[in-house]
Motif scaffolding. Structure first.
Motif, PDB file in Angstrom:
ATOM      1  N   VAL A  43       8.499  58.292 -40.448  1.00  0.00           N
ATOM      2  CA  VAL A  43       8.225  58.650 -39.052  1.00  0.00           C
ATOM      3  C   VAL A  43       6.985  57.951 -38.517  1.00  0.00           C
ATOM      4  O   VAL A  43       6.995  57.408 -37.407  1.00  0.00           O
ATOM      5  CB  VAL A  43       8.069  60.189 -38.908  1.00  0.00           C
ATOM      6  CG1 VAL A  43       7.780  60.552 -37.454  1.00  0.00           C
ATOM      7  CG2 VAL A  43       9.323  60.899 -39.413  1.00  0.00           C
ATOM      8  N   GLU A  44       5.939  57.963 -39.295  1.00  0.00           N
ATOM      9  CA  GLU A  44       4.675  57.399 -38.838  1.00  0.00           C
ATOM     10  C   GLU A  44       4.824  55.912 -38.510  1.00  0.00           C
ATOM     11  O   GLU A  44       5.365  55.136 -39.293  1.00  0.00           O
ATOM     12  CB  GLU A  44       3.620  57.582 -39.935  1.00  0.00           C
ATOM     13  CG  GLU A  44       2.206  57.233 -39.506  1.00  0.00           C
ATOM     14  CD  GLU A  44       1.208  57.537 -40.611  1.00  0.00           C
ATOM     15  OE1 GLU A  44       0.581  56.577 -41.114  1.00  0.00           O
ATOM     16  OE2 GLU A  44       1.085  58.726 -40.985  1.00  0.00           O
TER      17      GLU A  44
ATOM     18  N   ASP B 107       6.772  54.643 -36.389  1.00  0.00           N
ATOM     19  CA  ASP B 107       8.192  54.313 -36.139  1.00  0.00           C
ATOM     20  C   ASP B 107       8.776  53.440 -37.251  1.00  0.00           C
ATOM     21  O   ASP B 107       9.542  52.501 -36.998  1.00  0.00           O
ATOM     22  CB  ASP B 107       8.353  53.598 -34.786  1.00  0.00           C
ATOM     23  CG  ASP B 107       8.128  54.526 -33.605  1.00  0.00           C
ATOM     24  OD1 ASP B 107       8.320  55.747 -33.779  1.00  0.00           O
ATOM     25  OD2 ASP B 107       7.770  54.038 -32.520  1.00  0.00           O
ATOM     26  N   ARG B 108       8.421  53.780 -38.481  1.00  0.00           N
ATOM     27  CA  ARG B 108       8.904  52.964 -39.603  1.00  0.00           C
ATOM     28  C   ARG B 108      10.408  53.107 -39.825  1.00  0.00           C
ATOM     29  O   ARG B 108      11.020  52.250 -40.480  1.00  0.00           O
ATOM     30  CB  ARG B 108       8.138  53.345 -40.882  1.00  0.00           C
ATOM     31  CG  ARG B 108       6.682  52.914 -40.851  1.00  0.00           C
ATOM     32  CD  ARG B 108       6.025  53.009 -42.219  1.00  0.00           C
ATOM     33  NE  ARG B 108       4.682  52.444 -42.190  1.00  0.00           N
ATOM     34  CZ  ARG B 108       3.571  53.162 -42.263  1.00  0.00           C
ATOM     35  NH1 ARG B 108       3.629  54.480 -42.385  1.00  0.00           N
ATOM     36  NH2 ARG B 108       2.391  52.565 -42.227  1.00  0.00           N
ATOM     37  N   TRP B 109      10.999  54.154 -39.293  1.00  0.00           N
ATOM     38  CA  TRP B 109      12.449  54.329 -39.435  1.00  0.00           C
ATOM     39  C   TRP B 109      13.208  53.157 -38.819  1.00  0.00           C
ATOM     40  O   TRP B 109      14.327  52.829 -39.237  1.00  0.00           O
ATOM     41  CB  TRP B 109      12.894  55.645 -38.796  1.00  0.00           C
ATOM     42  CG  TRP B 109      12.547  55.766 -37.331  1.00  0.00           C
ATOM     43  CD1 TRP B 109      11.396  56.251 -36.798  1.00  0.00           C
ATOM     44  CD2 TRP B 109      13.372  55.371 -36.226  1.00  0.00           C
ATOM     45  NE1 TRP B 109      11.435  56.201 -35.421  1.00  0.00           N
ATOM     46  CE2 TRP B 109      12.645  55.668 -35.043  1.00  0.00           C
ATOM     47  CE3 TRP B 109      14.638  54.822 -36.115  1.00  0.00           C
ATOM     48  CZ2 TRP B 109      13.145  55.420 -33.770  1.00  0.00           C
ATOM     49  CZ3 TRP B 109      15.158  54.567 -34.843  1.00  0.00           C
ATOM     50  CH2 TRP B 109      14.411  54.863 -33.692  1.00  0.00           C
ATOM     51  N   LYS B 110      12.610  52.506 -37.835  1.00  0.00           N
ATOM     52  CA  LYS B 110      13.274  51.357 -37.210  1.00  0.00           C
ATOM     53  C   LYS B 110      13.426  50.207 -38.202  1.00  0.00           C
ATOM     54  O   LYS B 110      14.397  49.450 -38.141  1.00  0.00           O
ATOM     55  CB  LYS B 110      12.473  50.892 -35.995  1.00  0.00           C
ATOM     56  CG  LYS B 110      12.439  51.893 -34.851  1.00  0.00           C
ATOM     57  CD  LYS B 110      11.636  51.356 -33.677  1.00  0.00           C
ATOM     58  CE  LYS B 110      11.597  52.375 -32.535  1.00  0.00           C
ATOM     59  NZ  LYS B 110      10.800  51.865 -31.389  1.00  0.00           N
TER      60      LYS B 110
END
Length: 243
Positions: free
Chosen positions: A21-22, A24-27
């Motif tokens: 989450v931190e 926007d690492r999910w991208k």
């Protein structure tokens, strides 16, 4: 005891929050997954083309009539046998490293290098799968097509291959799933697929467990979906046979 477990869960949740989450690492994971899927599809297409060509050549050579051997076909069959022997007899990791650091050492397009390595590797296995399917079709089908005035290639295209496809579909589905998982190996040459992104995030956060576990779950979910779709297709083909 419960307090310690709650603290452990809280700490674990914080680690996964940092990894996914931190910032926007999910991208990055989604980007890597997209590269993985694209690489799998293109490599499978390359492998299918190579595999069918090799399988048809080897089947045509094996089905020649006695004392009527074609010299050119014999040379092509020898080349195909060498190809399948080398590719199936050496580890895919070694092959990818050779493609990335020897043959295409100066190339920066690691995505394309990975596709070439995976596709050529897959082609050798697809060739044996397809050849087994072609050989499983009764020789009478070939003779019937030739008696109707069809050439060898037309007989294979319109009569033999459609029948063989139903026999080899489960094996081809398994090859696709194996190829999807094997894309993780191109991480070794720097292709930005899912495993590469997970390792990259682990290097940034100094914590490899959450990104690697997360990527493993993503691989598992996709494989389950592919297996489910393969089962649906196989059931429909069996139903069409009954009709």
């Amino acid at each position: 005891m419960l307090t310690e477990f709650a603290q452990w869960l809280t700490a674990l949740g914080g680690r996964f929050h940092t990894a996914f989450v931190e910032g926007d690492r999910w991208k990055l994971y989604l980007e890597g997954l997209g590269v993985t899927l694209g690489m799998t599809v293109v490599a499978l297409i390359l492998g299918m083309v190579l595999g069918v060509v090799v399988a048809v050549i080897r089947t045509a050579h094996d089905q020649q009539r006695p004392k009527q051997h074609n010299f050119l076909l014999g040379i092509l069959n020898l080349i195909c046998k060498i190809y399948t022997t080398i590719i199936r007899g050496t580890p895919m990791m070694v092959q990818i490293l050779i493609w990335g650091f020897v043959i295409f050492a100066s190339s920066r397009n690691k995505f394309m290098v990975g596709i070439i390595g995976l596709g050529i590797n897959s082609g050798a296995y697809v060739a044996e799968i397809v050849r087994g399917g072609l050989m499983s079709v009764d020789m009478g089908q070939m003779e019937a097509g030739r008696s109707l005035g069809l050439g060898y290639l037309d007989t294979m295209r319109f009569i033999v291959i459609p029948q063989a496809f139903k026999n080899i579909l489960p094996s081809l589905g398994n090859e696709f799933i194996t190829l999807f998982k094997d894309t993780s190996l191109v991480n070794a040459i720097g292709a930005a697929e899912l495993t590469y992104q997970a390792m990259r995030i682990g290097g940034r956060t100094y914590d490899y467990m959450p990104p690697l576990i997360g990527s493993a779950v993503m691989y598992l979910v996709i494989v389950i979906i592919f297996t489910w779709l393969q089962g649906i297709l196989e059931r429909r083909l069996r139903q069409s046979d009954r009709r």
